[in-house]
Each structure stands twice: as C-alpha cells, then as structure tokens.
Motif scaffolding. Structure first.
Motif, short mmCIF file in Angstrom:
data_model
loop_
_atom_site.label_atom_id
_atom_site.label_comp_id
_atom_site.label_asym_id
_atom_site.label_seq_id
_atom_site.Cartn_x
_atom_site.Cartn_y
_atom_site.Cartn_z
N PHE A 107 32.99 44.30 41.06
CA PHE A 107 34.33 44.59 41.57
C PHE A 107 35.09 43.33 42.00
O PHE A 107 36.17 43.45 42.59
N SER A 108 34.55 42.15 41.71
CA SER A 108 35.14 40.91 42.22
C SER A 108 36.65 40.85 42.04
O SER A 108 37.41 40.69 42.99
N PHE A 109 37.10 40.97 40.81
CA PHE A 109 38.52 40.75 40.52
C PHE A 109 39.35 42.02 40.60
O PHE A 109 40.55 42.00 40.33
N LEU A 110 38.69 43.14 40.97
CA LEU A 110 39.45 44.35 41.29
C LEU A 110 39.87 44.36 42.75
O LEU A 110 40.92 44.90 43.11
N THR A 111 39.06 43.76 43.60
CA THR A 111 39.30 43.81 45.04
C THR A 111 40.68 43.30 45.45
O THR A 111 41.38 43.95 46.25
N PRO A 112 41.17 42.15 44.93
CA PRO A 112 42.48 41.65 45.38
C PRO A 112 43.65 42.55 45.03
O PRO A 112 44.75 42.38 45.58
N SER A 166 43.22 43.91 30.89
CA SER A 166 42.73 43.41 29.60
C SER A 166 41.86 42.18 29.79
O SER A 166 40.87 41.98 29.07
N ILE A 167 42.20 41.34 30.76
CA ILE A 167 41.39 40.15 31.05
C ILE A 167 40.01 40.56 31.53
O ILE A 167 39.00 39.95 31.18
N LEU A 168 39.95 41.63 32.33
CA LEU A 168 38.69 42.05 32.93
C LEU A 168 37.82 42.91 32.04
O LEU A 168 36.62 43.05 32.28
N ILE A 169 38.40 43.50 31.00
CA ILE A 169 37.71 44.59 30.31
C ILE A 169 36.41 44.15 29.65
O ILE A 169 35.39 44.85 29.72
N LEU A 170 36.37 42.97 29.04
CA LEU A 170 35.15 42.55 28.34
C LEU A 170 34.02 42.22 29.32
O LEU A 170 32.90 42.73 29.17
N PRO A 171 34.25 41.36 30.32
CA PRO A 171 33.15 41.13 31.27
C PRO A 171 32.77 42.39 32.04
O PRO A 171 31.59 42.61 32.33
N PHE A 172 33.76 43.22 32.36
CA PHE A 172 33.47 44.47 33.06
C PHE A 172 32.60 45.37 32.20
O PHE A 172 31.58 45.91 32.68
N ALA A 173 32.96 45.53 30.93
CA ALA A 173 32.19 46.40 30.03
C ALA A 173 30.77 45.89 29.85
O ALA A 173 29.80 46.66 29.90
N GLN A 174 30.62 44.57 29.66
CA GLN A 174 29.28 44.02 29.48
C GLN A 174 28.43 44.17 30.73
O GLN A 174 27.24 44.51 30.64
N CYS A 175 29.04 43.96 31.88
CA CYS A 175 28.26 44.07 33.13
C CYS A 175 27.93 45.52 33.44
O CYS A 175 26.83 45.81 33.95
N ILE A 176 28.83 46.44 33.16
CA ILE A 176 28.51 47.86 33.31
C ILE A 176 27.33 48.22 32.41
O ILE A 176 26.40 48.95 32.79
N TYR A 177 27.35 47.70 31.20
CA TYR A 177 26.27 47.92 30.24
C TYR A 177 24.93 47.43 30.81
O TYR A 177 23.91 48.12 30.74
N LEU A 178 24.95 46.24 31.40
CA LEU A 178 23.73 45.69 31.99
C LEU A 178 23.32 46.46 33.24
O LEU A 178 22.13 46.71 33.48
N LEU A 200 41.82 52.11 37.79
CA LEU A 200 40.49 52.48 38.23
C LEU A 200 39.94 53.63 37.39
O LEU A 200 38.75 53.63 37.02
N CYS A 201 40.78 54.61 37.09
CA CYS A 201 40.34 55.73 36.24
C CYS A 201 39.97 55.24 34.85
O CYS A 201 39.01 55.73 34.24
N VAL A 205 34.83 32.40 32.58
CA VAL A 205 35.69 32.09 31.44
C VAL A 205 36.88 33.05 31.35
O VAL A 205 38.03 32.61 31.15
N PHE A 206 36.65 34.35 31.53
CA PHE A 206 37.75 35.29 31.33
C PHE A 206 38.81 35.19 32.43
O PHE A 206 40.02 35.17 32.12
N PRO A 207 38.44 35.13 33.71
CA PRO A 207 39.47 34.94 34.73
C PRO A 207 40.22 33.61 34.58
O PRO A 207 41.43 33.56 34.81
#
Length: 888
Positions: free
Chosen positions: A614-619, A565-577, A50-51, A538-540
C-alpha cells in the motif's frame, strides 16, 4: 508565502521549467475555480481506484488458480510426445491404493517396489529401439550428519531405491537426475507427498521412451523409498550408486500441499544455465528467488532431497513443490481426490519440457564451463520469467538508485521553484520520511495488539479455514493506520506546505526514498529477492518523470488514472507473490507447534506484506476532500468483523469437509517411559498418552469432546529433569515443538522390546574412554546422548569427524541419533569416545526411544478407542512408542 503568490485569496498557477507541480493550485479548496483540481468526493475517484485494485487482485487470484486442460487417454493418439494426465492419475491411484507407506512397512518395501518394477518393465518392453533403458534396485546403508531442526546424525540400513536410466545406446557418461519419493509418513496415503511426483515421472519415462529421437544425454529417474526418514534413500543413491558419478544436474519433485501449481523454490547453487533452460522451455513458469531465500532461511519447517544432492553430491539443480492446499500435507486427507488432473498436466508438461531441454542441451556435457554466478529470477504473473545475473543485478540496482534520486531531486527543484525554500522542503521531506518509517513500525504493532486481543478472547485462527477473515482483521487496519497517520501528520505540515498537492508529492517521494534505501540494502547484502524493491523503485521514479514532463496538464480523474497506471504492474506482481505466500503460510500455521502463536505470526507477516503493497496508495488520502469518511469505512469494517468473530461461531478455525479439509492436527504416542538410576535399577515407570500440540488451540479445542483430554497436563518439569523431556521424540524438534501434554493411561503393547547393552569399555590415550553399545528394537529408533559436565564426546563410529551437537540441556551438550532399518533387522552396534573425568563412575545420560509407526502393532484396541472419540475435523498421527534412559 510571498505576497506575489496571492491575489484576492485565489491560488495562482506558476509555471517554471522542470516543475511537475506548476499546474497545481497553491491553496487547497479556497475557491470554486480550484475545486476542479481536487478529487471530487472520497467515494468516487479514490474508491473507484481502490475497487479497481481489489478487482485486479481477485482477477489475479482466479488466474493463479487456472490450470491447463488435461489430456485424457482418448487424446493420446492425437498428441504424440505429450504428457497424458489421465494415465499418470491411474498410476497414482494404484500407488495410493497400497495405503500409507512408511519406510520399513510391507507396503513400502514390498508392494510399492513391485508396483514400480512392473510399470517400468512394461515401459521398457514397449520402448522405441533408439533408447537404452536400464533398471536397478538399490538397498544402501549408511550415515550422515544433518543440520535440520535441532540437528541429528542420520543412520539407515537397507533402504530402497528403484532407479531407471534412459539414454542413447552410446552412453555419454553425463546424466540428468530426476527424483521423487514413494514412502509416506504414518497414516497418510501420500497422494501429493510424493506419490503424484512419482506418477508424473513414470509418465515422463513412458513419453520419452516412445519418441523416435534419442536423447543426447542420459536421464536417471530415482524413485526413492526413504525421504520421510529425513532423506536417507537419496543420500544412499548419491553417495553409493555407481550411476551417481555421472549425474551433472538434477530436478527434485516435492510437495508441501496438493494441487495448484508447482513452484520452483530452489535453484543452484550457481550454474545459471539451469534457470536459463527453465525460462526458455517450460510452458507454465512459476518461480521466485524470493521463495528460495525464504525457504533456505529456515522460516519454513521443512527440507527436501535437494539438500542431499547439493551437499553430498556437490551438484546443482532445481527444487519444485506444490504449495497450494497445505492443509492435507502429511494427513489422512492427502489422497487422489485432492489432486486435479489439470495439476498433473501442468506439472507434467513443465517437467517433461525441462527434462528434455536439459538432457539435450550442450551444458550437461561440460557443466563446469557454465557454473559461474548466481541468478536473480522471478516469473511475471506466470507468463514470463525474468532473470539476470548477480553482476547485472548490481548494475540495474545502482542505475535505479541514481534514477530514483534524480526524480526526487527534480521534484524538489520544482517545489523550490513554486515558492518553498530549499531548507524548508528538505525538512518537510525528512519529516515525511520519518512519518513513513513510523507507520512501518506502528502498523505491525497495531496488528500485534489485535492478535494478542484475539488470543485473550480465545478467538484465534479464524482465518485458518476461512482466509477472508484476514482482510477484515489485518488488511483493513494495515490500510487504515498509515492513511490516518499520514493525514494527521499532514495537518501540522500544511502550515508550511500550503498546497496539498505539493504535500502529496513530498510523501510520494518519501515512500520512493524509503524503497530506494531498501534497494541499496538488498544490493549491499546481495539479497536476490531485492527484485521487489526494484519494482517499487523503477515504476514510481518513471511515474514522477512522466507526470512532470509529458502529462503535466492532466487533472482530476486523468491524473488519478495516470497514478493508477504507474502502480498497476508492481501492484499486480506483488499481489501475485503475496497470495502465493498466503497459500503457503496459512496452512503451515496448523503445524507450527503450540509453543508458537499462529495469530501473531499471521498478523505480523500479513501486516508487513500489505504495508509495503500500500506504499504509494497511502498518500492519496491527502487529496480527498473528506478523508474521515474513508477512514470511517475501514474502521467500520474492522469493528464489524471483530463483533461477528466474538459474538458468533463463524470464526471456528477447522473443517472436516472431505472436499476441502482444514483439520486440526494432533500427533500422539501411546507411550511407555522407563527411567533407570546410576545402578541400572528402574527408578520410575509411566504409561499413558503423549499429546504433541501442533497448534495453539490444542488440546483445549477437543476437551469437551474427548473425555481423556480432560486429564491432560502440560509437560514442563520433566524437561529439566529428563533428557529430551523424557519423551519419545521421533525427530529432534524439541526447540520447535516443546509445548506438549501427558495423559496417564494404560500400558501399550510392546511386541518388540528395545534393549541397550554396554558391550565393552576401553581406555586409551589416558582420558579417552571408548564405550561400545548394542541396541535392538523395531525399525525406527532414536538415541539421545548427553555427556556430564567436564566430559566431551570427541568421536564415534557413526560418521567421521566431530559429532553434530543438538541444543543444550541443563548447560550440557546433547546429541540426537535417528536410526531406521528398512529390512533384515539385526542388533545395531556402535561406539562412542568420551574424554575427561576418568575417575567418575558416570559419564553420560543416554536415552533410547522406539517407534512402531506402521503395521498391526502401531495401535492397540484401547488406543484406537481413544482416537475414535476425536471429531471429524481433526487429523491424527498416532503410534506406539517407548522411552528408556540410563546413566553410564
């Protein structure tokens, strides 16, 4: 579970072909041997992830604000053919130094035009001989219907355009149009909106004029003088200027903020070659079809000249705007101090490269050959633009749906191989999907409850000047509620699915299936912003396949690194948006009107955005040995923030700091209201101050500071009795801004009386009654018309076709006419045709408003003294107005 899976209470690892969980223990934490497969503590691995994601978010924010190094005048010699930001800034300083420039003002119609003529003439004199440069001053008059806000018919007279064409001496007859506007709203110097764009265009003209290579096609630069008058000057150009017939595409430059990056938020319609050119040539891309769909949905209250070129010129193009620091938009704070040189450099570099790319491209000479198809586009962290056609988007989406289903089926087979029956697995997967959907409904409701609580406690809009409050008030609950819901639901599911790792995979697949459903919906509805669902599908999916095939032996922190690592690209792009969206919508909340609750709007939008993020962080909460500690930290952060907000003044929403203002906006008119009866006699006359409440805290926020505000009364019953509430609306925004206040006060000075005369009444075709009116008044006038029941307005002399209707009033049709005369005023004469009820004396209610939005008559001394009482953290737009109504 079958006894063969048990031995001395220990979990036995079962390997089966194709299983991605065969290496995981069947029982969670039942022996020391199995503890190595778990995340050791809630404060180590999970909090580390999370950090890391928080640090990634901060990094993206910092990078998002990074601007290129500006070129100065001393650098010009070493950078031929490049945009010089400092030179553009000097022109911007000259333009804003003229002061506010509303259409019809001396500053706009004389001084600004002189400025552009002088600067362009100097550029023409020093241009290379390979270029042919022509300048023209246009003063068009016209009218057109505009379905913006409540809808209106827009009538204009003698607005001005300064138009320049640069191209080869052998004119090809094909041109690229670049547009800005130099007029401003009342009381604003218009540094970003839109003076900076005009300064950028002047510099682009200068740079191109100094090149030794001729352009392949023409570039027309339109400096228009009436955009704030609801796009009048651009309509005059595209429908009347002789050069308009050769325009094949356009670039429109606008602003709803100051500084930062210019975002490409509208492209097309069709003509994908335009986006292809943008993607290929601009050095600093920032574009999104998501922004386009949001803007065109009408959620954001605004419009640009893009609409005019598209709808009345049948031309496709690109629409750019600055969106950062929207606090200064249309205020006195919109000055050159708010615009960094780096912003001018970035936008100048991009538009110069784009203009040359389009003007020298092969497409401009035959745009119809390249016109077919729309395009899905978005930039990845400002580094590269991804774009594909709608057909390719369909293929990509269908392929990803199949890939996603395949990965979920593969995981299901692995679960069945490890001992779960098919029907049990499917039931648990269905239940988990239900839990996910429940959290997506329940979480925004919790945020809504928080927003309502803050409204009751009178602690709204704390995030307006300090956006960090959003993290504590709405982002923490958006992470807390889904995690808590999933964890509570899992306690019952563990009776069937004994392995928490298996349960984690089921929830992971549930989120993946929900995102797959969103992707299917976007595909069916042709939603181009569905590229976000593409990322979260695609990434998940690929991650699941990687874990089950190549990395099935990874444990503990290695497994978590893989998941991250799987989440980092969609997470980064969505944070950007998301942060781009927040930069836009947070300042807008200061002007949504008091009839809307900005706290509720921000709560719901923020909750939905971060809920999806946070979809794939929640589980992951299922894999923590002590989840209560994680949940307690989130609860503590939220409660601490609420306590500070309620008990201290730290949540005060506004700031008057000139370096970083976030003011509370007020619009007010010193008004004279006169109502006539059916005999033409004055039945009521009122004078005072009309306060237009621009946010929820108005006018209560200043009642203790401004004495007259204590006498403000809500305008309510007037709206049912009088057309447009009996108030001088400058624009038709009654359905948008309906909550206003009235303060009885002294009469304003009315230097130019507004008159309405019925010149003639004629009957033809039986029931059709033609009424001809003449109106005199200042350079900004509004006319509202409402036929009586049984009477229909079937035509008028303003524009051909059926008149454009506005909102209903007491069940009756209404029509709003916006009129401006930039120079050479004379009586405005028009006729209307009414059908029905020929035997009734009265057929319509008609109201005429007048507006003194510039010059010495904008405010008298008493009004100025009233305005001087407002604190420095407010921004005032104030003018003198009249409202008069008649019955005919």
């Amino acid at each position: 579970m079958n006894d063969r899976h048990m031995k001395n209470g220990r979990g036995i690892r079962h390997r089966s072909k194709g299983s991605n969980i065969s290496y995981l223990p069947e029982f969670h934490g039942v022996s020391q041997r199995d503890r190595k497969y778990l995340l050791p503590t809630p404060t180590s691995h999970l909090l580390t992830l999370l950090c890391f994601l928080v640090a990634l978010s901060v990094t993206i924010i910092v990078l998002e604000k990074k601007l290129p190094t500006p070129l100065l005048l001393k650098d010009a010699h070493n950078h031929p053919g490049q945009f010089i930001a400092e030179r553009a800034m000097y022109n911007l300083i000259k333009l804003t130094g003229l002061g506010p420039r509303p259409t019809g003002s001396y500053e706009n119609e004389v001084l600004a035009v002189k400025f552009f003529v002088k600067e362009i003439s100097e550029i023409m004199q020093n241009a290379q001989k390979v270029h042919r440069i022509i300048m023209d001053i246009q003063k068009p008059s016209g009218a057109f219907p505009l379905t913006f806000l409540d809808g209106m018919t827009n009538v204009y007279r003698n607005v001005q355009n300064v138009v320049v064409k640069i191209g080869p001496h052998s004119d090809t007859g094909h041109s690229l149009l670049i547009n800005c506007h130099f007029d401003t709203v009342s009381d604003s110097p218009g540094g970003s909106d839109d003076g900076a764009s005009c300064a950028i265009m002047l510099e682009i003209l200068k740079v191109i004029s100094q090149t030794v290579t001729p352009l392949k096609h023409n570039i027309i630069l339109l400096f228009n003088g009436a955009e704030e008058n609801l796009m009048q000057a651009s309509h005059g150009f595209i429908t009347q200027h002789e050069w308009a017939k050769e325009v094949r595409s356009f670039i429109n430059l606008e602003a709803c903020g100051a500084g930062g990056k210019e975002i490409l938020f509208q492209a097309g319609p069709n003509h994908p070659w335009i986006m292809e050119t943008y993607s290929a040539v601009v050095p600093y891309p920032y574009a999104s079809s998501l922004a386009q769909e949001i803007f065109q949905s009408g959620i954001i209250p605004g419009d640009t000249d893009f609409r005019i070129f598209r709808d009345f010129g049948n031309i496709s193009g690109l629409d750019f705007a600055w969106s950062t620091n929207g606090y200064v938009y249309h205020t006195k704070f919109d000055n050159v101090e708010q615009i960094p040189l780096g912003t001018l450099q970035r936008t100048g570099d991009n538009i110069l490269a784009l203009a040359l790319g389009m003007a020298n491209g092969k497409e401009l000479s035959n745009v119809q050959m390249y016109s077919a198809g729309n395009i899905v586009f978005f930039d990845f962290l400002g580094a590269y633009v991804f774009r594909w056609s709608e057909f390719l988007s369909l293929l990509i989406n269908l392929s990803l749906v199949m890939l996603s289903v395949y990965s979920v089926v593969k995981n299901m087979r692995a679960g069945i191989s490890s001992g779960l029956k098919r029907e049990v697995y499917l039931k648990q997967l269905g239940l988990s999907c239900g839990v996910v959907l429940l959290t997506w409904i329940f979480t925004p409701l919790i945020s809504l409850m928080i927003a309502f609580a803050l409204t009751v406690l009178d602690r709204t809009m704390s995030w307006y000047s300090q956006p960090a409050w959003i993290f504590f008030l709405y982002i923490c609950p958006t992470l807390l509620v889904p995690m808590a819901t999933v964890w509570i639901a899992s306690q019952r599911q563990k009776a069937v699915v004994r392995s928490v790792w298996s349960l984690f995979q089921i929830y992971y697949d549930s989120y993946q299936l929900v995102w797959t459903g969103i992707l299917i919906f976007c595909t069916l509805m042709k939603v181009r912003s569905g590229f976000i669902a593409v990322l979260w599908t695609v990434f998940p999916s690929v991650g699941s396949l990687l874990r089950s095939t190549l990395f099935s032996h990874w444990r503990d922190w290695k497994w978590l690194v893989l998941h991250g690592s799987i989440l980092i690209l969609p997470f980064a792009q969505c944070i950007y948006l998301i942060f781009g969206a927040m930069n836009l919508y947070i300042p807008i909340m200061g002007r949504v009107g008091a009839g809307n609750n900005p706290e509720v709007i921000v709560a719901v939008i923020t909750s939905l955005m971060f809920l999806l993020l946070f979809s794939f962080l929640t589980p992951l909460i299922l894999l923590v040995r002590n989840p209560q500690r994680i949940l307690s930290v989130l609860i503590g952060l939220f409660l601490a923030a609420m306590g500070v907000l309620i008990l201290t003044p730290l949540g005060f929403p506004y700031s008057g700091d000139p370096a970083a203002p976030s003011p509370q906006r007020f619009m007010m008119a010193h008004t004279q209201r006169v109502y006539h009866d059916e005999y033409g006699r004055v039945r009521e006359r009122q004078t005072g101050y009309w306060i237009v409440d621009m946010d929820q805290n108005s006018p209560g926020s200043v009642k203790s500071l401004v004495r007259e505000m204590q006498y403000a009364r809500p305008v309510d019953s007037d709206c049912s009795q009088e057309l447009y509430c009996g108030l001088p609306y400058l624009m038709p925004v009654l359905t948008f801004i309906w909550k206003t206040h009235w303060i009885p006060g002294p009469a304003p000075n009315i230097p130019v009386p507004t008159t309405l005369d019925l010149i003639s009444t004629q009957y033809h075709d039986g029931l059709v009654r033609r009424m001809t009116f003449s109106i005199t008044g200042p350079d900004h006038i509004g006319v509202m018309i409402s036929p009586y029941s049984g009477v229909t307005l079937i035509g008028w002399s303003l524009v051909p076709g059926d008149p454009l209707q506005g909102p209903k009033w007491n069940g009756r049709d209404t029509y709003f006419i916006y009129y401006s005369c930039a120079s050479d005023p004379k009586p405005w004469v028009f006729w209307i045709d009414l059908k029905g009820n020929s035997g009734v004396n009265q057929s319509i209610d008609i109201a005429v408003t007048s507006h003194f939005i510039h010059g010495q008559h904008q405010r008298n001394d008493q009004f100025s003294q009233f305005l001087a009482e407002f604190p420095q953290w407010t921004s005032l737009t104030a003018w003198t107005a009249t409202y008069s109504s008649w019955k005919f």
